[in-house]
Design an enzyme around this catalytic site. Structure first.
Site, PDB file in Angstrom:
ATOM      1  N   GLU A  89      46.828  17.255  55.610  1.00  0.00           N
ATOM      2  CA  GLU A  89      47.075  16.838  56.722  1.00  0.00           C
ATOM      3  C   GLU A  89      48.450  16.670  56.493  1.00  0.00           C
ATOM      4  OE1 GLU A  89      44.299  14.843  59.537  1.00  0.00           O
ATOM      5  OE2 GLU A  89      43.483  14.354  57.437  1.00  0.00           O
ATOM      6  N   ARG A 142      40.987   5.288  66.399  1.00  0.00           N
ATOM      7  CA  ARG A 142      40.330   6.051  67.517  1.00  0.00           C
ATOM      8  C   ARG A 142      39.044   6.573  67.292  1.00  0.00           C
ATOM      9  NH1 ARG A 142      42.843  10.889  66.607  1.00  0.00           N
ATOM     10  NH2 ARG A 142      40.753  11.860  66.133  1.00  0.00           N
ATOM     11  N   ASN A 175      38.764   7.271  63.327  1.00  0.00           N
ATOM     12  CA  ASN A 175      40.174   7.720  62.779  1.00  0.00           C
ATOM     13  C   ASN A 175      41.225   6.684  62.734  1.00  0.00           C
ATOM     14  OD1 ASN A 175      42.637   8.517  62.454  1.00  0.00           O
ATOM     15  ND2 ASN A 175      42.103  10.604  63.180  1.00  0.00           N
TER      16      ASN A 175
END
Length: 311
Positions: free
Chosen positions: A22, A260, A276
């Site tokens: 990522e 989240r 998350n």
């Protein structure tokens, strides 16, 4: 008790980039956060693209606080958090323990189930396990997910054993432990959970309509492929239920500051998919949009998250 307030002269490093799959998303998050910090008056803020020289870079710049925008391996799994604790540097977001637990989808599900929170039926397997035996109690179609990966990287939807074998080979490139979960038809949605001073609160619920079959990497980070419904068009009762579950999940996993919680809602039943602990802060990320919907600007959101370093 209110959070301590950071001096505007504090030497802050925005940690981004890193060595995970990522990386590119993290770089985008970091650039946005640095701009906001400068606008907020934290003039001694810099970006550190995290690599094997991170300790040297932190020490040479006399960094006092790290704003963590790393996503994925080494940044969200407790590794960087543990390193910063050894160095005595304060950092934003969740602790070593909660970061590690939330990064592992299997561990997350186990803790959530123990807390009485609904999750989708699944199994977790390791490379070399008997696949057909492992999924004998699951119904196709299935979602295949690397257990310790983010941004839908390495994920696939499969409808047969042959497709499952192929999807596992893809997933194993990201992780040697893979979660196999029943695919439910429903509404994907997400809720941000923030901690400001002594108050923990949920953002508005954000639902998605994607032009892709499911909410994959492409849909998450390509403008125009996902329609945000914000707030989600659920009735008041369901909306409040989702928010309550989000906060309950946050607390069950011992999260701190910001997280989240992602859901799949089928027949008015919310299932938690994952948590998350370091939500994206890009132009198309969910958390900034959710915060904005409740009157919190991007800069204000950055300040709230920055304050978590002092909790």
């Amino acid at each position: 008790m209110e959070n301590a307030v950071l001096d505007k002269n504090t030497k802050i490093a925005v940690l981004c980039g890193g060595m995970s799959n990522e990386r590119e998303v993290s770089l985008r998050s970091g650039k946005n956060v640095l701009s906001a910090l400068i606008e907020l008056g934290y003039k001694n803020s810099i970006i550190i693209d995290v690599d094997k020289n991170v300790v040297k870079n932190l020490q040479e710049n006399n960094i006092e606080v790290c704003y963590n925008t790393l996503h994925g391996k080494y940044g969200e799994d407790g590794c960087i958090q543990g390193l910063l604790e050894i160095l005595g540097i304060k950092y934003t977001g969740c602790s070593v323990k909660s970061s590690a637990n939330c990064m592992d989808k299997e561990t997350t599900k186990t803790i959530l189930k123990e807390a009485g929170i609904k999750v989708i039926k699944s199994v977790c397997i390791n490379k070399g396990d008997d696949v057909e035996n492992a999924v004998r109690n699951l119904k196709f179609p299935l979602m295949v997910k690397p257990s310790r990966e983010g941004s839908s990287i390495g994920m696939s939807k499969v409808s047969s054993t042959d497709e499952l074998i192929e999807a596992l080979n893809v997933a194993y490139k990201s992780d040697n432990k893979v979660l196999i979960e029943e695919y439910l038809v429903g509404t994907s949605c997400t809720v941000g959970v923030l901690e400001d001073c002594d108050k923990i609160f949920a953002t508005p619920v954000l639902a998605f309509r994607t032009k892709t079959e499911w909410y994959d990497y492409e849909a998450k980070y390509t403008k125009g492929l996902t329609e945000f419904i914000l707030p989600a068009d659920f009735d008041v009762k369901l909306t409040e239920k989702i928010k309550e579950i989000a906060i309950k999940s946050f607390m069950a996993l011992e999260c701190k500051g910001v997280s989240r919680v992602d859901f799949l809602v089928q027949d008015n039943t919310p299932y938690v998919l994952e948590i998350n602990t370091n939500p994206g802060m890009t132009d198309v990320s969910d958390l900034p949009a959710q915060a904005n919907a409740m009157g919190i600007s991007y800069k204000e959101l950055v300040q709230i998250v920055l304050n978590t370093a002092m909790i």
